[in-house]
Design an enzyme around this catalytic site. Structure first.
Site, PDB file in Angstrom:
ATOM      1  N   ASP A  67      -4.789   6.099  13.499  1.00 44.39           N
ATOM      2  CA  ASP A  67      -5.411   5.140  14.543  1.00 44.39           C
ATOM      3  C   ASP A  67      -4.265   4.503  15.243  1.00 44.39           C
ATOM      4  OD1 ASP A  67      -4.281   3.612  12.291  1.00 44.39           O
ATOM      5  OD2 ASP A  67      -6.132   2.637  11.961  1.00 44.39           O
ATOM      6  N   ASP A 118       0.034   5.028   0.475  1.00 49.61           N
ATOM      7  CA  ASP A 118      -0.878   6.030   0.738  1.00 49.61           C
ATOM      8  C   ASP A 118       0.148   7.312   0.873  1.00 49.61           C
ATOM      9  OD1 ASP A 118      -3.117   4.375   0.588  1.00 49.61           O
ATOM     10  OD2 ASP A 118      -2.999   3.888   2.653  1.00 49.61           O
ATOM     11  N   ASP A 129       0.735  -1.206  -0.056  1.00 49.62           N
ATOM     12  CA  ASP A 129      -0.042  -0.033  -0.133  1.00 49.62           C
ATOM     13  C   ASP A 129       0.965   1.290   0.039  1.00 49.62           C
ATOM     14  OD1 ASP A 129      -2.438  -1.719   0.216  1.00 49.62           O
ATOM     15  OD2 ASP A 129      -1.957  -1.609   2.299  1.00 49.62           O
TER      16      ASP A 129
END
Length: 474
Positions: free
Chosen positions: A168, A84, A82
């Site tokens: 998070d 991002d 990923d």
């Protein structure tokens, strides 16, 4: 990659020993900065398309960072998947820079930069609700929370420091700049990577209320990265598990794919059950698992075998379909419905099956919105279990030509492996295994032998000759 792992271990060890900050991750703090020679993050491990996005945002006068999983995985010595990006450019400003950009999302406004099959996700730095401008606060569409504290809409923008606090987990609050090649650690994420600890940023109860799916993410990261959930992060999960009932079924389908179609299905299944979260995926199955074992003697073993089989296929780069796991999860609850229908109503087997199907699937759909294309495959797999047992005449060849024969056959093999006390099921599975590995002539002989050892073939009823017409009386 071995060189990266060794360098990572060395850097993490020295960095953690040198770090003496006592600030809590929930409070504002200056980032710990790792210079180019202190970390293994390199452009050679980053997608070329992600680098294009970073360079163009920087050239356009904006700050832009690779953030989250991409940085985390490289620090762990893993191959990142990923990429991002976080930036101080707004979604509209991002779109103005990229012709291949589309804006998505209501709850979180995001920019997707499309490069063929690869999509680079770009998010604007998130801000705190209390730091929003008067104009932003007056706009009802900017931020909205439910009565349980869950964020329903959240488009308040801020600084990189605020964005880090809104992340998070500490291991996801790591930012890599392609401009100065530094890694910025805002929440002691490097230390937690070294200690292999999953830790929420801020107060765990508040963060779970904002988004209950974070409970699933904590489990998924722990199993995926071979890490453990910190004590304070896991403490409120069981108590707050009922918040998962507020998650839309469509989002639960996406979470199902992440939890069960990622190569860690067995581990995630056990963790979900341990934290009372599995029930929000499969309420009927959870009820069956906690009922009398006499009602579902094979259910537990069958689910674990199906999950292990799926993990094995994924880790061997073989194709899998979510429909197979749905079919496995719901098979024995479906059989129990059929049994109950037969006890109260005298109806043909096919009618009983469809009556049970109309009970099981709508109930499951209330928890997970299973797309129609997968519902059709689930039904095919179940129907094939009956068709595979009917091998007389042309039935075996028609069944063999069914588009979902392989999925139905694999499902039959799992059933036979679990229901070892059912000799007829074992014989059936072996028969179909042999049927696939012989010539057409041999297949015809196999079908004949089934017909000869099975029920007697019916003799066609002779047609009664029409009575002779009587001659009309004169």
């Amino acid at each position: 990659m071995k060189r990266v792992i060794n360098l990572c271990k060395k850097v993490l060890g020295t960095k953690a020993r040198a770090k003496k900050s006592t600030a809590q991750v929930s409070s504002t703090q200056q980032p710990s900065v790792l210079t180019r020679d202190q970390h293994p993050v390199s452009r050679q491990f980053i997608s070329p398309n992600a680098l294009k996005v970073l360079y163009r945002l920087n050239k356009g006068g904006y700050d832009a960072y690779l953030v989250g999983g991409g940085v985390r995985d490289i620090l762990l010595g893993l191959e990142p998947k990923d990429f991002d990006i976080a930036t101080n450019a707004t979604p509209e400003q991002i779109k103005a820079l990229f012709r291949n950009c589309r804006l998505i999302g209501r709850r979180f406004r995001l920019a997707h930069i499309v490069f063929g099959r690869e999509i680079i996700e770009v998010a604007t730095f998130r801000g705190h609700h209390d730091s929003a401008s008067e104009k932003e606060k007056s706009c009802k569409k900017t931020s909205k929370q439910s009565e349980h504290g869950m964020l329903l809409r959240d488009n308040i923008y801020g600084s990189i420091e605020e964005d880090a606090q809104r992340r998070d987990f500490t291991i996801n609050a790591l930012y890599y700049s392609s401009k100065d090649f530094k890694v910025y650690d805002f929440a002691n994420g490097v230390k937690d990577i070294e200690e292999r600890s999953i830790r929420l940023i801020g107060d765990p109860e508040t963060r779970y209320r904002e988004d209950p799916v974070r409970m699933l993410r904590a489990i998924r990261f722990a199993t995926k990265l071979d890490m453990h959930i910190s004590d304070e992060t896991k403490a409120p999960i069981k108590e707050l598990a009922p918040l998962m009932a507020n998650i839309p079924p469509a989002r639960m389908f996406e979470e199902f794919l992440k939890m069960f179609i990622s190569g860690k299905a067995v581990a995630n299944y056990h963790e979900l059950r341990a934290y009372n979260l599995f029930v929000f995926f499969f309420p009927a199955v959870e009820q069956a698992l906690t009922s009398e074992i006499a009602d579902y003697p094979y259910l537990t073993d069958f689910i674990e075998l199906a999950l292990a089989n799926t993990d094995k296929r994924i880790n061997n780069d073989q194709r899998v379909t979510p429909a197979f796991l749905f079919a496995a999860m719901l098979w024995y609850p479906l059989q129990n419905y059929i049994k109950r229908i037969n006890e109260t109503a005298n109806m043909p087997a096919q009618d009983a099956f469809f009556a049970a199907l109309n009970e099981v699937m709508p109930e499951q759909q209330r928890s997970i919105a299973i797309p129609k294309r997968f519902q059709a495959v689930i039904k095919d797999i179940w129907i094939l279990q009956d068709k595979l047992s009917r091998r007389e005449g042309k039935r075996a060849f028609k069944c063999f030509e069914h588009p979902k024969f392989r999925a139905g056959y694999d499902f039959l093999l799992l059933r036979a492996e679990i229901e070892k006390d059912n000799s007829a099921l074992t014989e059936l599975a072996n028969w179909w295994t042999d049927f696939q590995n012989v010539s057409n002539d041999a297949r015809a002989q196999m079908v004949k032998s089934v017909r000869g050892s099975g029920t007697k073939r019916r003799t066609p009823r002779k047609r009664r000759k029409p009575a002779a017409k009587k001659a009309p009386q004169e």
